[in-house]
Write an enzyme that holds these catalytic residues in place. Structure first.
Site, mmCIF file in Angstrom:
data_model
loop_
_atom_site.group_PDB
_atom_site.id
_atom_site.type_symbol
_atom_site.label_atom_id
_atom_site.label_comp_id
_atom_site.label_asym_id
_atom_site.label_seq_id
_atom_site.Cartn_x
_atom_site.Cartn_y
_atom_site.Cartn_z
ATOM 1 N N GLU A 1 0.890 -1.171 0.000
ATOM 2 C CA GLU A 1 0.000 0.000 0.000
ATOM 3 C C GLU A 1 0.921 1.212 0.000
ATOM 4 O O GLU A 1 1.424 1.628 1.038
ATOM 5 C CB GLU A 1 -0.888 -0.065 1.246
ATOM 6 C CG GLU A 1 -2.178 0.695 1.106
ATOM 7 C CD GLU A 1 -2.182 1.907 1.983
ATOM 8 O OE1 GLU A 1 -1.949 2.999 1.424
ATOM 9 O OE2 GLU A 1 -2.404 1.768 3.199
ATOM 10 N N CYS B 1 -2.130 8.775 2.514
ATOM 11 C CA CYS B 1 -1.879 8.293 1.157
ATOM 12 C C CYS B 1 -3.105 8.567 0.294
ATOM 13 O O CYS B 1 -3.015 8.561 -0.926
ATOM 14 C CB CYS B 1 -1.457 6.842 1.148
ATOM 15 S SG CYS B 1 -2.532 5.817 2.078
HETATM 16 C C1 UN1 Z 1 -3.203 5.833 4.710
HETATM 17 O O1 UN1 Z 1 -3.055 7.037 4.536
HETATM 18 O O2 UN1 Z 1 -2.215 5.041 4.654
HETATM 19 O O3 UN1 Z 1 -8.968 6.410 3.744
HETATM 20 C C2 UN1 Z 1 -4.476 5.193 5.082
HETATM 21 C C3 UN1 Z 1 -8.363 7.053 4.587
HETATM 22 C C4 UN1 Z 1 -8.015 6.345 5.862
HETATM 23 C C5 UN1 Z 1 -6.816 5.478 5.690
HETATM 24 C C6 UN1 Z 1 -5.650 6.121 5.052
HETATM 25 N N1 UN1 Z 1 -9.132 5.534 6.258
HETATM 26 O O4 UN1 Z 1 -8.042 8.198 4.429
#
Ligand code: UN1
Length: 505
Positions: free
Chosen positions: A260, A294
């Site tokens: 990820e 992310c």
């Molecule tokens: C991340 O930034 O690695 O969808 C995860 C989202 C959160 C998870 C982000 N539930 O923004």
């Protein structure tokens, strides 16, 4: 600080653990400074090779026992972890906020994601279904089963220091695996706190030592894990650069990965959008977690007819953003994780300017904060081809661009190396359906009238291209934590061969 006591963080010899015991290690001390006020919160012992080997041996042994416990019983233990997290939600949320720098609301939200995935995993523990098939041969039964893999290695990033671990661990456990977790070296205390919470539950249930292991350290420890043939699955969250290196190491030994990695997420704002809704989605997506998700919105692709109006709304909204201590609920944006992140943010702005981006809300370091990590969320008009726009800068920099036709907008949205999250604001159902069709977004997540961030745990989370292709948390993401076995059983008294082959002798 009260929450440190509540979470049983005491600063002595904590760092490496096989579940309920802290293991001695001669590794360096990792000091954790808060980006909120620059103060030293505590330090942890990093893992040396001897303690790593001890952890691995304990985990490998624990797997023998853990896999024999029926999945619903493993689920019951995960249910208790969910309850323990409910009890500790407040102090753990505060630690996440203080060590990582996200707002307290978001820190608590992150713990809520952990609780939610525990609930999900409890139900899943009774639903690890395989299919049955009709054999082409008489008196034969064919079916598939899902078996646990063994030791699962988890590397998590600083930006979601606890939730992403939980997405992995809760599923891995109900599937019958044991886990070794390396939290980010930027948020090591979050790892200690979670380890303490889980240890209490495991002690109460006599869970074998080694089911929940914690290692600490930087790149080197991640490399030991990636190269270790005792770890059939590595699940890693972080930069594309890290993911590529890890992927090569794990692939060289034909191990499995769940990756990820980076995102470069865009929102398309149609001329048929509800602009007020789009504004909330865009601002939260771009400045939430100070641009360090992310799933952060990094690009806005706006229809030319509404471009100027929307731009104005956006600039006005940015004027109202309050930057400051994230533990104070009246602030919207806290600090970046550290000074290196600030340097990367400033450098990206500089490069953007050199490449012709036009900053309409200027980016700068915000003075007056001890830690030196607070920055101004900024906006630039840019074009999708610019090198800096193609690159994921983990900071609150938002690029605006204009489009004429929907096909052009989708091509721009897809025209980035990363493929995590995407969204379109429109009330036009034809556009919406096109965006969600196979001719539309090429990302792992595609939303309509919702921003790019804030995914629920019930869906599979992850993305395509440089995002790495892995899926975590909901839907059938659990399958990646198990190995599929196809079984054919002959209960007849002859041995017919498949494909009609005769082999007489
Ligand atoms: C991340 O930034 O690695 O969808 C995860 C989202 C959160 C998870 C982000 N539930 O923004």
């Amino acid at each position: 600080m009260k929450f440190l006591q509540q979470l049983n963080i005491n600063n002595t010899n904590q760092g490496v653990s096989t579940g309920t015991h802290w293991i001695e290690s001669k590794g360096n001390l990792i000091e954790s400074y808060s980006p909120v006020d620059g103060k030293l919160i505590g330090s942890v012992v990093s893992t040396d090779i001897t303690s790593y080997q001890k952890v691995m041996a304990t985990a490998t042994k624990a797997f023998e026992e853990w896999r024999m416990i029926p999945a619903p019983k493993r689920g019951e233990i995960v249910r208790q972890i969910g309850d323990a997290l409910r009890e500790q939600k407040e102090p753990l949320g505060q630690l996440v906020s203080y060590e990582m720098g996200k707002s307290l609301q978001e820190g608590l939200g992150e713990v809520q994601e952990m609780i939610d995935i525990c609930d999900f995993a409890v139900g899943l523990s009774r639903q690890l279904y395989g299919l049955t098939m009709h054999s082409e041969r008489p008196l034969h039964r064919m079916y598939e089963q899902w078996h646990p893999l063994g030791v699962v290695g988890i590397i998590s990033a600083f930006n979601f220091p606890v939730a992403v671990w939980a997405w992995n661990a809760a599923l891995a456990w109900v599937c019958g695996n044991v886990c070794i977790w390396k939290p980010s070296e930027k948020t090591p205390l979050c790892g200690i706190a979670v380890q303490n919470i889980v240890a209490e539950v495991f002690k109460k249930n006599n869970v074998p030592e080694g089911v929940n292991c914690l290692v600490q350290g930087a790149r080197e420890v991640g490399e030991w894990m990636s190269n270790d043939t005792n770890i059939p699955l590595m699940s890693a969250t972080g930069s594309t650069r890290m993911g590529k290196a890890l992927s090569v190491a794990v692939a060289a030994r034909l191990g499995k990965t769940i990756l990820e990695l980076g995102g470069n997420n865009a929102i398309i704002i149609s001329k048929d959008a509800d602009l007020d809704m789009a504004l909330v989605g865009a601002v939260f997506g771009a400045v939430g977690t100070a641009g360090q998700r992310c799933t952060t919105t990094r690009r806005l692709i706006i229809h030319e007819d509404v471009y100027e109006v929307f731009k104005q709304k956006l600039v006005n909204a940015y004027k109202q953003i309050k930057i400051g201590n994230p533990l104070d609920a009246t602030n919207h944006v806290g600090p970046l994780i550290d000074k290196d992140a600030v340097a990367m943010y400033l450098n990206a702005i500089e490069q953007g300017k050199q490449q012709g981006a036009n900053f309409i809300v200027e980016g700068k370091l915000v003075d007056g904060f001890e830690s030196g990590c607070y920055v101004q969320p900024c906006i630039a008009e840019a074009s999708n081809e610019m090198q800096i726009v193609q690159h994921e800068t983990f900071a609150p920099i938002l690029y605006l661009m204009k489009y004429k036709t929907i096909d052009e907008a989708i091509a721009m949205q897809n025209g980035a190396p990363q493929g995590l999250s995407s969204s379109m604001f429109t009330l036009n159902m034809r556009e919406a359906e096109l965006f969600l069709s196979h001719k539309g977004s090429d990302c792992g997540i595609a939303n309509i009238n919702i921003g790019t961030s804030g995914a629920e745990i019930g869906g599979a989370f992850g993305g395509e291209k440089e995002t790495g292709g892995g899926r975590e948390s909901g839907s059938d993401a659990w399958k990646a934590y198990m190995r599929r076995q196809t079984n054919t059983l002959n209960w007849g008294s002859t041995l017919p061969l498949a494909q009609g082959i005769k082999f007489d002798f």
